[in-house]
Enzyme design. Sequence first.
Site, mmCIF file in Angstrom:
data_model
loop_
_atom_site.group_PDB
_atom_site.id
_atom_site.type_symbol
_atom_site.label_atom_id
_atom_site.label_comp_id
_atom_site.label_asym_id
_atom_site.label_seq_id
_atom_site.Cartn_x
_atom_site.Cartn_y
_atom_site.Cartn_z
ATOM 1 N N LYS A 66 0.843 -1.208 0.000
ATOM 2 C CA LYS A 66 0.000 0.000 0.000
ATOM 3 C C LYS A 66 0.872 1.250 0.000
ATOM 4 O O LYS A 66 1.761 1.404 0.840
ATOM 5 C CB LYS A 66 -0.911 -0.006 1.238
ATOM 6 N N ASP A 119 -2.825 10.033 4.162
ATOM 7 C CA ASP A 119 -4.223 9.608 4.279
ATOM 8 C C ASP A 119 -4.982 10.572 5.176
ATOM 9 O O ASP A 119 -4.999 10.436 6.392
ATOM 10 C CB ASP A 119 -4.301 8.182 4.835
ATOM 11 N N LYS A 176 -10.602 12.367 8.392
ATOM 12 C CA LYS A 176 -10.188 11.917 9.723
ATOM 13 C C LYS A 176 -10.218 13.102 10.687
ATOM 14 O O LYS A 176 -10.173 14.256 10.263
ATOM 15 C CB LYS A 176 -8.752 11.370 9.659
ATOM 16 N N ASP A 195 1.334 5.959 5.887
ATOM 17 C CA ASP A 195 0.377 5.064 5.226
ATOM 18 C C ASP A 195 0.932 4.438 3.937
ATOM 19 O O ASP A 195 0.227 3.717 3.243
ATOM 20 C CB ASP A 195 -0.919 5.829 4.940
ATOM 21 N N ASP A 207 -12.386 6.949 3.526
ATOM 22 C CA ASP A 207 -11.205 6.665 4.343
ATOM 23 C C ASP A 207 -10.788 5.195 4.247
ATOM 24 O O ASP A 207 -9.724 4.816 4.712
ATOM 25 C CB ASP A 207 -11.496 7.061 5.795
ATOM 26 N N GLU A 245 -9.497 3.713 1.826
ATOM 27 C CA GLU A 245 -8.875 3.895 0.507
ATOM 28 C C GLU A 245 -7.776 2.876 0.213
ATOM 29 O O GLU A 245 -7.473 2.608 -0.943
ATOM 30 C CB GLU A 245 -8.289 5.314 0.401
ATOM 31 N N ARG A 277 -7.645 -0.375 0.608
ATOM 32 C CA ARG A 277 -8.129 -1.566 -0.101
ATOM 33 C C ARG A 277 -8.448 -1.237 -1.556
ATOM 34 O O ARG A 277 -8.381 -2.110 -2.416
ATOM 35 C CB ARG A 277 -9.342 -2.157 0.641
#
Length: 463
Positions: A231, A236, A243, A254, A313, A315, A317
């Site tokens: 990833k 993020d 968030k 992230d 959020d 994101e 996956r």
Amino acid sequence: MKFQICESIEELEAEAVVIGIPEGAERCDQRFAAAAAPLFESGDLPLKPLETLILPGKQKIVFIGISRTGDSEAWRRAASTAVRRLKKAKSIAFAGGDLRAMAEGALVGSFSVETYKTNNHSPAVERVVFVGGEPRALEQGAVIGESINWARALINEPSNRKPPREIAERAREMAGSVGLTVDVLEEKEIRELKMGALLGVSQGSDEPPRVVVLRYMGDSGSPDILAYVGKGITFDSGGISLKSADGMEKMKYDMAGGATVMAALRTLALFRARVNCVAVVPLAENMPSGRAQRPGDVVQSMSGKTIEIINTDAEGRLVLADGLAYARKLGATHIVDIATLTGAARIALGPYRVGVMGNQQPFTDSFLAAAKRAGEKMWQMPLDDEYRDMIKSSVADMANSGGRFAGMITAAKFLQEFVADTPWVHVDIAGIAWNDEEKPYLPKGPSGVGMRTLVEFGCSGGL
Ligand code: BES
Ligand code: MN
Ligand code: ZN
């Protein structure tokens, strides 16, 4: 940091000599027996694991407690702790222990997060001497330590200094220096490939997405291709499902999974490991804006499957969906993905164990065995078919969020949709990739977790 092996304990030349004292020991080795005897007498020795006791002098003698397990992780942590405690010494020597683990530990311990302090003159150990041992073991430990630090430096980099473009550049440089093949997909190609899930995430950002592909073909006789998919969210914010501000600055990490797979390929190349391995890193920045994707939007992934965005959020996956499909398109016969994927992984396992899920138990078992050999603590979570029900969508093939319950598992269930029946393991490092509390052997900041397991797994022919 420079490493050296010397022949005998008598010729050690260093400002400090570090001697590991196993938990429960009653004496120590010949050369230091005299210095240690009164300390055993008075009860100052032995020490608790990673406790240190320093005897001053022209050459400092440093005793350090070694955990009862006495395994490679015990020596790795001891070396790292010693390097961190003895920053002011230019040279230190280790009087015994697991050479490979200690070289690795010394490098991991020397990592500093203070890149952007303008008066950054903090001292660091420059030379590390070992007594005896295989040069090959030393060299392997050093390569692993350097790779872990390469990943950590990238993870620690602030997001304004590592947009997807920049990470692709760093990947290119690294690949060139170790002889890996590199391929960077830019936005145009990403569109042509119809990576709608990745594009949906990146569309809220002014920074265009990238996909980095690194290739190492070390086993021309084998038809197997192992893919490591990481990833690569360079920041993020949560996107429109923003968030909260509290701790958001940490979301620069992230992309830890992406950094880790690239570092693993670096290591496999330098080891000349007998394996065919590709790393795929989908890179994007998850931002809110007038162009950002919204909850309720539907995107079509490269695989053709459609996804309803419930929460922008979730994101990771989404970018991995296209990363996994691309790995299969590249001919992957086995896939491992690694990601800071869910807060639920932190809730379930805390900061001590990495979550692992897979679709074929023998493959998962061989991955877990590699983790064990590498000294990284992981734990398998279930992946029963029933959990698939939690990500049903009324309008699309699936939803990108399964709600509050079993969050680590429903995220994995989502990813499983994109690997078909290719043997696959998913590794959720959200709880461990950033070390929140300083430890004797690890500063606050990026841990580099997963690198060692990926290397061990790649080298072991565990396929
Ligand atoms: N990057 C986060 C997961 C994360 C959280 C990593 C904390 C490290 C520390 C991920 O993109 C995320 O936001 N996941 C959501 C998913 C949810 C909206 C279904 C989560 O876990 O809350
Ligand atoms: Mn997120
Ligand atoms: Zn994320």
